[in-house]
Write an enzyme that holds these catalytic residues in place. Structure first.
Site, PDB file in Angstrom:
ATOM      1  N   ILE A 100       0.864  -1.190   0.000  1.00  0.00           N
ATOM      2  CA  ILE A 100       0.000   0.000   0.000  1.00  0.00           C
ATOM      3  C   ILE A 100       0.899   1.239   0.000  1.00  0.00           C
ATOM      4  O   ILE A 100       1.810   1.352   0.826  1.00  0.00           O
ATOM      5  CB  ILE A 100      -0.886   0.015   1.272  1.00  0.00           C
ATOM      6  CG1 ILE A 100      -1.716  -1.270   1.369  1.00  0.00           C
ATOM      7  CG2 ILE A 100      -1.768   1.251   1.317  1.00  0.00           C
ATOM      8  CD1 ILE A 100      -2.803  -1.401   0.361  1.00  0.00           C
ATOM      9  N   HIS A 116      -2.620 -10.624   9.648  1.00  0.00           N
ATOM     10  CA  HIS A 116      -1.353 -11.297   9.341  1.00  0.00           C
ATOM     11  C   HIS A 116      -1.302 -12.603  10.131  1.00  0.00           C
ATOM     12  O   HIS A 116      -1.646 -12.625  11.320  1.00  0.00           O
ATOM     13  CB  HIS A 116      -0.182 -10.385   9.736  1.00  0.00           C
ATOM     14  CG  HIS A 116       1.141 -10.962   9.371  1.00  0.00           C
ATOM     15  ND1 HIS A 116       1.660 -10.874   8.088  1.00  0.00           N
ATOM     16  CD2 HIS A 116       2.037 -11.671  10.094  1.00  0.00           C
ATOM     17  CE1 HIS A 116       2.825 -11.491   8.060  1.00  0.00           C
ATOM     18  NE2 HIS A 116       3.081 -11.984   9.264  1.00  0.00           N
TER      19      HIS A 116
HETATM   20  C1  GRF Z   1      -4.319 -15.108   5.444  1.00  0.00           C
HETATM   21  O1  GRF Z   1      -3.515 -16.052   6.072  1.00  0.00           O
HETATM   22  C2  GRF Z   1      -4.004 -13.718   5.958  1.00  0.00           C
HETATM   23  O2  GRF Z   1      -3.565 -13.711   7.283  1.00  0.00           O
HETATM   24  C3  GRF Z   1      -2.888 -13.265   5.054  1.00  0.00           C
HETATM   25  O3  GRF Z   1      -3.184 -13.833   3.794  1.00  0.00           O
HETATM   26  C4  GRF Z   1      -3.997 -14.986   3.954  1.00  0.00           C
HETATM   27  C5  GRF Z   1      -5.209 -14.770   3.123  1.00  0.00           C
HETATM   28  O4  GRF Z   1      -6.037 -15.897   3.053  1.00  0.00           O
HETATM   29  N1  GRF Z   1      -2.773 -11.836   5.047  1.00  0.00           N
HETATM   30  P1  GRF Z   1      -7.459 -15.786   2.371  1.00  0.00           P
HETATM   31  O5  GRF Z   1      -7.237 -15.257   0.959  1.00  0.00           O
HETATM   32  O6  GRF Z   1      -8.296 -14.855   3.187  1.00  0.00           O
HETATM   33  O7  GRF Z   1      -7.995 -17.187   2.348  1.00  0.00           O
END
Ligand code: GRF
Length: 204
Positions: A100, A116
């Site tokens: 971003i 995260h």
């Molecule tokens: C998740 O593990 C999130 O923490 C990270 O990226 C992944 C996304 O998974 N930022 P999804 O696309 O929501 O299934």
């Protein structure tokens, strides 16, 4: 001002599967996140499965191809224009794998959240995404990992932490089993943190 019945507009930015997006969609239909509606889902990948999830729920989608923009700043300016038109109150990153930049950070200062899959500040930063995070956790023989919801600032994964959930790392965990278990916690943590944050932002 009485904001008790106010419904806030979310935009969700994705790059992939969108299981967190799905949990947010589902939560807007229940008490968990009944103070929000998703106005638009934006992806930088045309084949992100999350776009299908949004369409199935009659949510507006937009694929923005980065190659059509001279640079990331112009790309993010265009996102801002779109978000303003949609009267977005809060921007939700849900597996959005693009950095971003300033236009978006500035216009939506303190109004962009990310999830995260680790206990930040551990295992965060530029190269820590997807399965890399869980590989590093297992390699470091951590007893715990988890997930973190934080406010997005210019430094990757360094913004103020809003909520965390701790998850045991099991002796026989592989990066994949750990990722899957943590993802389930994410689906619970993200919607409820979004709801709380909307109240903090707009109702105090
Ligand atoms: C998740 O593990 C999130 O923490 C990270 O990226 C992944 C996304 O998974 N930022 P999804 O696309 O929501 O299934």
């Amino acid at each position: 001002m009485d904001t008790s019945n106010k419904v806030y507009n979310l935009a969700v930015l994705i790059s992939g599967n969108g299981s967190n997006l799905q949990s947010i969609i589902d939560s807007t239909k229940t008490n968990t996140l009944n103070n929000a509606v998703i106005k638009i889902v934006i992806s930088n990948k045309h084949d992100a499965y999350g776009l299908k999830r949004a369409e199935e729920n009659n949510i507006k989608t937009l694929f923005m191809n980065p190659v059509n923009y001279d640079n990331d700043l112009k790309y993010d300016k265009e996102i801002v224009n779109t978000l303003i038109k949609e009267k977005i109150d809060l921007v939700i990153l849900a597996g959005y794998l693009k950095i971003i930049t300033e236009p978006l950070l500035k216009h939506y200062n303190k109004r962009i959240l990310n999830i995260h899959p680790s206990l930040l500040p551990k295992f965060g930063g530029a190269k820590m995404y997807g399965i890399n995070v869980h590989k590093s956790v297992i390699k470091s023989k951590e007893k715990y990992s988890g997930c973190t919801v934080h406010i997005v600032t210019k430094d990757i994964d360094c913004g103020p932490i809003l909520a965390q959930e701790k998850v045991n790392v099991l002796d026989d965990d592989t990066p994949e089993t750990l990722a899957k278990r943590i993802l389930n916690y994410e689906h619970n943590l993200y919607p409820k943190t979004i709801k709380q944050y909307l109240c903090t932002l707009y109702e105090e």
